[in-house]
Design a protein around this motif. Structure first.
Motif, mmCIF file in Angstrom:
data_model
loop_
_atom_site.group_PDB
_atom_site.id
_atom_site.type_symbol
_atom_site.label_atom_id
_atom_site.label_comp_id
_atom_site.label_asym_id
_atom_site.label_seq_id
_atom_site.Cartn_x
_atom_site.Cartn_y
_atom_site.Cartn_z
ATOM 1 N N GLY A 157 -97.218 -41.510 51.068
ATOM 2 C CA GLY A 157 -95.959 -41.973 51.630
ATOM 3 C C GLY A 157 -96.128 -43.310 52.328
ATOM 4 O O GLY A 157 -95.294 -44.205 52.190
ATOM 5 N N ALA A 158 -97.212 -43.477 53.058
ATOM 6 C CA ALA A 158 -97.475 -44.745 53.752
ATOM 7 C C ALA A 158 -97.698 -45.872 52.750
ATOM 8 O O ALA A 158 -97.220 -46.991 52.946
ATOM 9 C CB ALA A 158 -98.687 -44.592 54.667
ATOM 10 N N VAL A 159 -98.409 -45.578 51.668
ATOM 11 C CA VAL A 159 -98.656 -46.594 50.636
ATOM 12 C C VAL A 159 -97.336 -47.020 49.996
ATOM 13 O O VAL A 159 -97.075 -48.213 49.805
ATOM 14 C CB VAL A 159 -99.645 -46.069 49.566
ATOM 15 C CG1 VAL A 159 -99.703 -47.003 48.368
ATOM 16 C CG2 VAL A 159 -101.024 -45.875 50.170
ATOM 17 N N ILE A 160 -96.473 -46.068 49.689
ATOM 18 C CA ILE A 160 -95.181 -46.373 49.064
ATOM 19 C C ILE A 160 -94.326 -47.220 50.003
ATOM 20 O O ILE A 160 -93.696 -48.188 49.581
ATOM 21 C CB ILE A 160 -94.452 -45.083 48.647
ATOM 22 C CG1 ILE A 160 -95.162 -44.483 47.442
ATOM 23 C CG2 ILE A 160 -92.976 -45.355 48.332
ATOM 24 C CD1 ILE A 160 -94.702 -43.109 47.078
ATOM 25 N N GLU A 161 -94.303 -46.872 51.284
ATOM 26 C CA GLU A 161 -93.531 -47.650 52.254
ATOM 27 C C GLU A 161 -94.037 -49.093 52.306
ATOM 28 O O GLU A 161 -93.247 -50.038 52.350
ATOM 29 C CB GLU A 161 -93.604 -47.009 53.647
ATOM 30 C CG GLU A 161 -92.929 -45.662 53.747
ATOM 31 C CD GLU A 161 -91.426 -45.722 53.532
ATOM 32 O OE1 GLU A 161 -90.795 -46.720 53.910
ATOM 33 O OE2 GLU A 161 -90.878 -44.754 52.990
ATOM 34 N N THR A 162 -95.339 -49.268 52.290
ATOM 35 C CA THR A 162 -95.918 -50.615 52.324
ATOM 36 C C THR A 162 -95.542 -51.401 51.077
ATOM 37 O O THR A 162 -95.155 -52.579 51.159
ATOM 38 C CB THR A 162 -97.453 -50.532 52.459
ATOM 39 O OG1 THR A 162 -97.760 -49.837 53.664
ATOM 40 C CG2 THR A 162 -98.085 -51.910 52.482
ATOM 41 N N ILE A 163 -95.628 -50.768 49.929
ATOM 42 C CA ILE A 163 -95.260 -51.430 48.671
ATOM 43 C C ILE A 163 -93.788 -51.818 48.690
ATOM 44 O O ILE A 163 -93.429 -52.931 48.295
ATOM 45 C CB ILE A 163 -95.589 -50.537 47.456
ATOM 46 C CG1 ILE A 163 -97.103 -50.433 47.296
ATOM 47 C CG2 ILE A 163 -94.935 -51.076 46.179
ATOM 48 C CD1 ILE A 163 -97.552 -49.394 46.295
ATOM 49 N N ASN A 164 -92.931 -50.930 49.165
ATOM 50 C CA ASN A 164 -91.498 -51.233 49.240
ATOM 51 C C ASN A 164 -91.229 -52.443 50.138
ATOM 52 O O ASN A 164 -90.423 -53.305 49.799
ATOM 53 C CB ASN A 164 -90.710 -50.023 49.735
ATOM 54 C CG ASN A 164 -90.575 -48.952 48.677
ATOM 55 O OD1 ASN A 164 -90.714 -49.220 47.494
ATOM 56 N ND2 ASN A 164 -90.312 -47.736 49.102
ATOM 57 N N ARG A 165 -91.910 -52.497 51.285
ATOM 58 C CA ARG A 165 -91.739 -53.639 52.193
ATOM 59 C C ARG A 165 -92.227 -54.927 51.530
ATOM 60 O O ARG A 165 -91.587 -55.968 51.632
ATOM 61 C CB ARG A 165 -92.478 -53.397 53.503
ATOM 62 C CG ARG A 165 -91.725 -52.508 54.473
ATOM 63 C CD ARG A 165 -92.300 -52.570 55.872
ATOM 64 N NE ARG A 165 -93.709 -52.198 55.947
ATOM 65 C CZ ARG A 165 -94.159 -50.961 56.057
ATOM 66 N NH1 ARG A 165 -93.312 -49.948 56.100
ATOM 67 N NH2 ARG A 165 -95.448 -50.713 56.129
#
Length: 99
Positions: A81-89
């Motif tokens: 989830g943290a990786v996905i949030e970073t990619i989205n940002r």
């Protein structure tokens, strides 16, 4: 990214993360799922068997198809989830920079 052992795969954890990320309360999720709040609590705490259709509906209601893929792949939902949030940002910043 950490891969979970098959006996560690806990769909309730993924469902809880997806619900919270969507900003929903357990009461709201229960209402949308046509279930009791107690049932939602049991699902999130891995105390109830989760039907495939319930899991799919939950992921659709929370707009968390990415989390569904994470769960099915057996990845650690908190880390993924943290990786996905970073990619989205990063993608949002890149689009802003380009245009």
């Amino acid at each position: 990214m950490k891969r979970l052992q098959s006996d560690e795969l806990r769909f309730g954890d993924v469902m809880k993360i997806a619900r919270k990320r969507a900003g929903m309360t357990q009461e709201k999720m229960a209402q949308l799922m046509h279930r009791s709040r107690s049932s939602v609590v049991k699902m999130e705490n891995n105390q109830q068997v989760i039907d495939v259709n319930d899991f799919k509906r939950w992921m659709n209601l929370t707009n968390a198809k990415d989390m569904a893929v994470i769960a099915i792949a057996g990845l650690d939902p908190a880390m993924a989830g943290a990786v996905i949030e970073t990619i989205n940002r990063m993608m949002g910043a890149m689009v802003t920079w380009i245009f």
